[in-house]
Design a protein around this motif. Structure first.
Motif, short mmCIF file in Angstrom:
data_model
loop_
_atom_site.label_atom_id
_atom_site.label_comp_id
_atom_site.label_asym_id
_atom_site.label_seq_id
_atom_site.Cartn_x
_atom_site.Cartn_y
_atom_site.Cartn_z
N VAL A 122 0.82 -1.20 0.00
CA VAL A 122 0.00 0.00 0.00
C VAL A 122 0.86 1.26 0.00
CG1 VAL A 122 -1.54 1.35 1.48
CG2 VAL A 122 -2.07 -1.03 0.99
N CYS A 178 -6.15 9.46 4.70
CA CYS A 178 -7.10 8.52 4.10
C CYS A 178 -7.44 7.36 5.04
CB CYS A 178 -6.57 7.98 2.79
SG CYS A 178 -6.30 9.27 1.59
N MET A 193 -5.49 4.93 6.21
CA MET A 193 -4.97 3.65 5.73
C MET A 193 -3.64 3.29 6.38
SD MET A 193 -5.82 3.54 1.69
CE MET A 193 -5.87 1.76 1.64
N LEU A 208 -2.76 -0.24 7.08
CA LEU A 208 -2.65 -1.15 5.93
C LEU A 208 -1.35 -0.93 5.16
CD1 LEU A 208 -6.30 -0.78 4.58
CD2 LEU A 208 -5.35 -2.78 5.72
N LEU A 216 -6.14 -6.25 -0.87
CA LEU A 216 -7.17 -5.34 -0.35
C LEU A 216 -8.54 -5.67 -0.93
CD1 LEU A 216 -5.37 -1.87 -0.72
CD2 LEU A 216 -5.44 -3.35 1.29
N ASN A 217 -9.59 -5.31 -0.17
CA ASN A 217 -10.94 -5.48 -0.71
C ASN A 217 -11.31 -4.25 -1.53
OD1 ASN A 217 -11.74 -3.50 1.11
ND2 ASN A 217 -12.30 -5.01 2.67
N GLN A 269 -11.29 -0.77 0.12
CA GLN A 269 -9.92 -0.37 0.46
C GLN A 269 -9.15 0.03 -0.80
OE1 GLN A 269 -8.84 -4.02 2.42
NE2 GLN A 269 -9.11 -3.14 4.47
N LYS A 270 -9.40 -0.69 -1.89
CA LYS A 270 -8.72 -0.35 -3.16
C LYS A 270 -9.15 1.02 -3.65
CE LYS A 270 -7.28 -4.67 -5.26
NZ LYS A 270 -7.19 -5.46 -6.46
N ARG A 282 -10.13 3.45 -1.81
CA ARG A 282 -9.50 4.41 -0.91
C ARG A 282 -8.02 4.59 -1.32
NH1 ARG A 282 -10.84 6.19 4.72
NH2 ARG A 282 -13.02 6.10 4.10
N LEU A 283 -7.41 3.48 -1.69
CA LEU A 283 -6.00 3.53 -2.10
C LEU A 283 -5.84 4.38 -3.37
CD1 LEU A 283 -3.06 2.60 -1.82
CD2 LEU A 283 -3.65 0.53 -3.06
N GLU A 304 -19.76 2.26 4.43
CA GLU A 304 -18.55 2.58 3.68
C GLU A 304 -18.72 3.90 2.92
OE1 GLU A 304 -17.38 -2.12 2.97
OE2 GLU A 304 -18.42 -0.99 1.41
#
Lengths: 329, 244
Positions: free
Chosen positions: B96, B125, B127, B130, B138-139, B142-143, B145-146, B172
């Motif tokens: 990440v 963010c 994260m 992570l 990542l789910n 999360q992706k 958000r990334l 979410e």
């Protein structure tokens, strides 16, 4: 840029010191000429593999035509010594310049191609080069050129009577390339190459000029492979297109990195050790049974690739591959 | 008013298909503008034109007073437009923090500086924990958000968000909305494509409605939701008439 390069990689450098000490002492303990030759060849392939790894491994652009740069490096030192009595200490760097220039002009159009098309086009490229060199009378044509320089100073012309001198000299070159790659491994340059390999759309969206970075990677890769070719020519003192610029050589270059672990610092070195050892031993012991050596070689390569698709590096765990980077975070 | 982005009469044709036609609107500095419209309305094409993925067939895109119409994607990013993708384009073989690092390196040469910036963006963010997880693990939320984190790491003045909420649960979505507000509070203008009307209405200062490649309406969320043409475009002409 990286003041802490030594500090953050202390473990790696410790391992390297042990490895270098072993590499220095091993031929003193095992005083067998065949083994010395084998070790020298391993170093040549390690350099070449590390070179390919820059474009193929880190940047993900699989070039199947790197024998072109291997040949250019070899031909430059060969013809420089044969035609102009020029020392390889100078001509190696001329070879690097020539290879980088060729890579620049060839890479600009070819690197626009993607995936298999790029792989095939590079293959065609080195084949073209081979045919041109075969027909190049001044360059020795198909018969090649012996580049032994009579009454030359051993060190000035890099032509040694004692084969161990080659080994130790090549060890210095290999070490220099390894340190360069290790340094670049955590640089902006290599992070950008990994991004391009991972996803070109994403790369452009974070401001990476993908075309420029691919070209730089291709040129650096060509330069390193050219050094490997130059050293190989010095070692066997003979150049010939059918030995240097074939598809076999290109494939061996790719295999060295793939078998060791693509996109890793140590991968090509481990790949070179495994591949060269297997190929030399099978050739010597089984070469007389009409191709049996190649069969066994092929089977061994398949087994290794099947059981560790991540390369030999993956067998040693993720530590070697990512440990230092994780530590840096 | 100070406009960060001005789109003037932009048209994009793919052969015979007109994806965007004569689109004009502007984003004011500091604003959050939502782009809504049915599937196939040309929202993502519009983003691709702004971010330099494609060049428009006609028209101009002006960013911070500079014409960026013919510029390449990487140059546009360097000038200050960050973007995310509808389908997350994460670098799955990288961790990440490395995903965010390649964004941070856009405007920084020094690795230590870039890594420090990565920590800031990851904290923004949410994260941080992570950080050393591989992006491939990542789910979807999360992706997404990334994606935002990576785009934010390039220090954008304008952020283009392409359906960041799609496929997210209500909780979410709430987190994502608060993240968008947080980012906007740092001074970043935002242009966001969104299907979820509740989200668009709650987060946007103004909304651009695209239908069949054309701008139907630009207005405040209230103006947009009460406009009969928008209702017709979303629910069908018949629904509109029946409703009346």
């Amino acid at each position: 840029m990286q003041k802490n390069f030594l500090k953050t990689n202390r473990g790696w450098f410790l391992g390297l010191a042990v490895g270098v000490a072993a590499a220095v002492l091993f031929p003193q303990v095992v005083r067998v000429r065949f083994v010395w030759n084998l070790l020298t060849l391993i170093l040549v392939w390690a350099i070449v593999g590390m070179g390919w790894n820059v474009i193929g491994g880190y940047c993900g652009q699989v070039s199947n035509g790197h024998s072109l740069f291997y040949g250019l490096g070899a031909y430059t030192v060969g013809l420089a010594a044969y035609k102009f009595k020029l020392s390889p200490w100078v001509s190696i760097w001329i070879g690097v310049l020539i290879s980088m220039t060729v890579a620049f002009f060839v890479g600009k159009p070819l690197l626009r191609l993607k995936g298999h098309v790029f792989a095939i086009s590079t293959m065609a490229l080195s084949e073209c080069a081979r045919i041109i060199f075969i027909n190049w009378k001044w360059g020795g044509g198909a018969t090649g050129v012996y580049i032994f320089t009579k009454n030359a100073n051993e060190w000035a012309f890099m032509q040694f009577k004692n084969p161990l001198n080659y080994y130790y000299l090549f060890l210095v070159f290999a070490l220099a390339v390894l340190l360069l790659i290790k340094y670049l491994d955590k640089s902006k340059f290599f992070y950008y190459l990994r991004t391009i390999k991972g996803n070109e759309t994403a790369a452009e969206s974070v401001g990476i000029d993908t075309a420029a970075y691919k070209l730089r990677a291709y040129m650096l890769s060509a330069a390193i492979v050219s050094i490997g070719g130059s050293l190989y020519a010095q070692f066997i003192l003979y150049i010939d297109p059918s030995m240097l610029m074939t598809l076999n050589v290109s494939m061996m270059i790719v295999l060295t990195a793939v078998m060791g672990g693509v996109g890793t610092v140590m991968g090509p070195i481990l790949g070179a050790i495994a591949l060269t050892t297997i190929s030399e031993y099978t050739r010597v012991y089984l070469g007389r049974f009409g191709g049996l050596d190649m069969v066994l070689y092929g089977v061994l390569v398949i087994i290794i690739v099947l059981y560790c698709p991540g390369g030999i590096v993956s067998l040693l765990g993720r530590r070697l591959k990512f440990g230092a980077r994780r530590g840096k975070a | 008013m100070d406009h960060i982005l001005v789109i003037e009469q932009v048209t994009k044709r793919f052969g015979g298909l007109v994806a965007n036609e004569d689109i004009s609107f502007a984003v004011t500095t500091g604003e959050i503008v939502g782009v809504v419209g049915p599937n196939g309305a040309g929202k993502t094409t519009l983003f691709n034109l702004i971010s330099g993925e494609f060049a428009p067939t006609q028209g101009t895109v002006v960013f911070c007073g500079t014409d960026i119409t013919a510029m390449k994607a990487h140059v546009i990013c360097q000038r200050g437009i960050g973007r995310t993708f509808q389908i997350p384009q994460s670098l799955d073989d990288m961790m990440v923090y490395e995903n965010v690092l390649v964004g941070a390196l856009c405007k920084r040469k020094n690795m230590e500086e870039a890594l420090a910036h990565v920590d800031e963006v990851l904290a923004l963010c949410g994260m941080t924990e992570l950080k050393t997880v591989y992006a491939g693990k990542l789910n979807v939320p999360q992706k997404k958000r990334l994606e935002i984190a990576r785009a934010m790491a390039t220090d954008p003045k304008l952020l283009l968000l392409d359906e960041t909420m799609a496929g997210l649960t209500a909780t979410e979505r709430k987190d994502a909305v608060s993240l968008i507000r947080k980012i906007n509070a740092t001074g970043v203008s935002i242009l966001t494509i969104e299907h979820n009307m509740d989200v668009v209405m709650s987060v946007s200062n103004r909304v651009v409605v695209l239908v069949s490649g054309r701008v139907l309406l630009v207005g405040t969320p209230e103006e947009v939701t009460s406009h009969p043409d928008v209702i017709a475009a979303y629910l069908g002409g018949g629904a509109n008439q029946d409703g009346q």
